[in-house]
Design an enzyme around this catalytic site. Structure first.
Site, mmCIF file in Angstrom:
data_model
loop_
_atom_site.group_PDB
_atom_site.id
_atom_site.type_symbol
_atom_site.label_atom_id
_atom_site.label_comp_id
_atom_site.label_asym_id
_atom_site.label_seq_id
_atom_site.Cartn_x
_atom_site.Cartn_y
_atom_site.Cartn_z
ATOM 1 N N SER A 22 58.976 59.358 40.585
ATOM 2 C CA SER A 22 59.688 58.729 39.266
ATOM 3 C C SER A 22 59.911 59.663 38.063
ATOM 4 O O SER A 22 60.743 59.755 37.529
ATOM 5 C CB SER A 22 58.941 57.392 39.016
ATOM 6 N N LYS A 71 51.600 45.244 40.750
ATOM 7 C CA LYS A 71 52.776 44.910 40.389
ATOM 8 C C LYS A 71 52.458 43.272 40.272
ATOM 9 O O LYS A 71 53.606 42.675 39.729
ATOM 10 C CB LYS A 71 53.559 44.781 41.758
ATOM 11 N N ASP A 107 63.027 46.746 41.634
ATOM 12 C CA ASP A 107 63.130 47.086 43.206
ATOM 13 C C ASP A 107 64.165 46.233 43.954
ATOM 14 O O ASP A 107 64.923 46.833 44.347
ATOM 15 C CB ASP A 107 61.659 46.616 43.819
ATOM 16 N N ALA A 135 57.356 43.321 50.812
ATOM 17 C CA ALA A 135 58.758 43.865 50.431
ATOM 18 C C ALA A 135 59.514 43.069 51.093
ATOM 19 O O ALA A 135 60.724 42.514 50.215
ATOM 20 C CB ALA A 135 58.731 45.255 51.222
ATOM 21 N N TYR A 229 62.654 55.198 53.806
ATOM 22 C CA TYR A 229 63.681 56.567 53.529
ATOM 23 C C TYR A 229 62.782 57.654 54.336
ATOM 24 O O TYR A 229 63.345 58.698 53.964
ATOM 25 C CB TYR A 229 63.942 56.598 52.063
ATOM 26 N N GLY A 250 66.528 53.563 52.747
ATOM 27 C CA GLY A 250 66.115 52.889 51.653
ATOM 28 C C GLY A 250 66.225 54.048 50.180
ATOM 29 O O GLY A 250 65.631 53.474 49.225
HETATM 30 P P1 ATR Z 1 54.902 45.837 52.661
HETATM 31 O O1 ATR Z 1 54.285 45.717 51.107
HETATM 32 O O2 ATR Z 1 55.096 47.105 52.965
HETATM 33 O O3 ATR Z 1 55.662 44.738 52.840
HETATM 34 P P2 ATR Z 1 52.858 44.549 54.180
HETATM 35 O O4 ATR Z 1 52.711 43.362 53.090
HETATM 36 O O5 ATR Z 1 51.444 45.086 54.368
HETATM 37 O O6 ATR Z 1 53.472 45.613 53.603
HETATM 38 O O7 ATR Z 1 53.663 44.083 55.332
HETATM 39 C C1 ATR Z 1 53.985 44.735 56.361
HETATM 40 C C2 ATR Z 1 55.091 44.155 57.257
HETATM 41 O O8 ATR Z 1 55.393 44.819 58.378
HETATM 42 C C3 ATR Z 1 54.433 42.615 57.742
HETATM 43 O O9 ATR Z 1 55.674 42.047 58.081
HETATM 44 C C4 ATR Z 1 54.019 42.832 59.080
HETATM 45 O O10 ATR Z 1 53.882 41.860 60.133
HETATM 46 P P3 ATR Z 1 52.598 40.904 60.028
HETATM 47 O O11 ATR Z 1 52.807 39.915 58.861
HETATM 48 O O12 ATR Z 1 52.817 40.200 61.373
HETATM 49 O O13 ATR Z 1 51.497 41.835 60.036
HETATM 50 C C5 ATR Z 1 54.863 44.190 59.619
HETATM 51 N N1 ATR Z 1 54.084 45.220 60.593
HETATM 52 C C6 ATR Z 1 53.159 45.907 60.300
HETATM 53 N N2 ATR Z 1 52.908 46.583 61.536
HETATM 54 C C7 ATR Z 1 53.592 45.842 62.625
HETATM 55 C C8 ATR Z 1 53.828 46.061 63.933
HETATM 56 N N3 ATR Z 1 52.883 46.977 64.551
HETATM 57 N N4 ATR Z 1 54.474 45.131 64.667
HETATM 58 C C9 ATR Z 1 55.407 44.312 63.848
HETATM 59 N N5 ATR Z 1 55.330 44.270 62.572
HETATM 60 C C10 ATR Z 1 54.359 44.832 62.014
#
Ligand code: ATR
Length: 290
Positions: A22, A71, A107, A135, A229, A250
């Site tokens: 940033s 956030k 965002d 996200a 990204y 992204g």
């Molecule tokens: P962020 O803030 O980046 O969104 P997060 O809240 O931890 O991070 O969310 C991660 C996302 O990636 C979730 O949708 C997670 O799925 P789950 O809710 O089932 O955990 C998904 N994710 C992470 N690792 C994964 C994997 N190996 N296979 C499928 N989905 C995965």
């Protein structure tokens, strides 16, 4: 730029903040636009967000970005929130007003502008959204707020997708988000979709990972947008392209979340030419190519 008695301060609060891009983005914009402004990182210790926000206001700080892990926590310390930020429950930009800061979620507005920039629409579209984490949840709110026709939200854990869908549909007043288990992707009705990749799968160093690898899924995708990204081209993007679709990473979302914050703080419009200069710097940073 020469710092003098009129220099305005903007910055980033979060923890950690050492790796942020940033300052590069905002200080480049200030330099190009001739604004007497500097942007600096402010590492804020756990439990001190309220003090940081009040202190920044007392010191005349013009605006702040907010990053992980504050956030949501920051919201309790604001005077008011923009509507979308309030719905999402996450704020990444604070704009100075009399008596306190107003919170925004640039965002998501950044994602919207990045998509618009590539000619991608959300309004009236059939969308597949991969993920239901922080996200993806924000993206689901954005899609509903911008008039998506339908959002199939696919997540590894169905319960999380169900919770998010319930929340977004309630805010929208109609059933826009349809929660599904990731494994059930084949039951999505035939058609051509905009697919938004909002999971953390495929992030560097796991460049070859992807949530769905089956070709039949990608035949339904006319455009793929990955929030990641790094790597520059994710496996998801490669698969979309291999099946004839357009694919984007992204980075423009990162660019436009910053540009929208800069515009809010300074009440200006950042030109396409200035946006392009910053984009090139970011691209060079991530690809190492000039
Ligand atoms: P962020 O803030 O980046 O969104 P997060 O809240 O931890 O991070 O969310 C991660 C996302 O990636 C979730 O949708 C997670 O799925 P789950 O809710 O089932 O955990 C998904 N994710 C992470 N690792 C994964 C994997 N190996 N296979 C499928 N989905 C995965």
């Amino acid at each position: 730029m020469e710092i003098d008695g009129r220099t305005k301060i903007c910055g980033l609060i979060g923890n950690p903040v050492e790796h942020t891009l940033s300052p590069m983005i905002h200080n480049t914009l200030a330099g190009r636009m001739g604004h007497n402004l500097v942007y600096v990182p402010f590492p804020v210790e756990k439990g001190r967000v309220a003090e940081a926000v009040a202190g920044a206001h007392a010191l005349g700080v013009l605006g702040l970005n907010v990053t992980v892990p504050y956030k949501s926590e920051v919201i309790a310390n604001l005077k008011e929130n923009d509507c979308l930020a309030g719905q999402i429950g996450a704020v990444n930009t604070l704009v100075r007003t009399k008596g306190g800061y107003k919170g925004y979620n640039t965002d998501m507005e950044g994602l919207y502008r990045a998509m618009a920039c590539e000619g991608i629409r959300i309004g009236g579209e059939q969308i597949i959204l991969l993920g239901a984490g922080g996200a993806a949840r924000a993206v689901a709110h954005l899609c509903a707020a911008k008039g998506a026709a339908k959002v199939y939200m696919l997540n590894r854990s169905l319960d999380k997708a169900q919770t998010v869908a319930g929340e977004v549909n309630k805010a929208a007043g109609k059933e826009i988000v349809c929660p599904m288990c990731m494994m059930d992707y084949a039951t999505i009705p035939d058609g051509k979709y905009l697919a938004i990749q909002g999971t953390s799968v495929g992030l560097t160093p796991n460049d070859e990972d992807v949530v769905i690898s089956d070709a039949t899924f990608y035949e339904k995708v006319h455009t793929g947008f990955d929030l990641i990204y790094s790597p520059w081209e994710t496996k998801f993007m490669k698969l979309v392209k291999a099946h004839g679709g357009r694919a984007y990473n992204g980075l423009k979302m990162l660019l436009y979340q910053a540009i929208i914050a800069y515009e809010l703080w300074n009440e200006v419009h950042v030109s396409d030419a200035d946006a392009d200069v910053v984009y090139e710097k970011l691209r060079e940073h991530f690809t190492g190519k000039t």
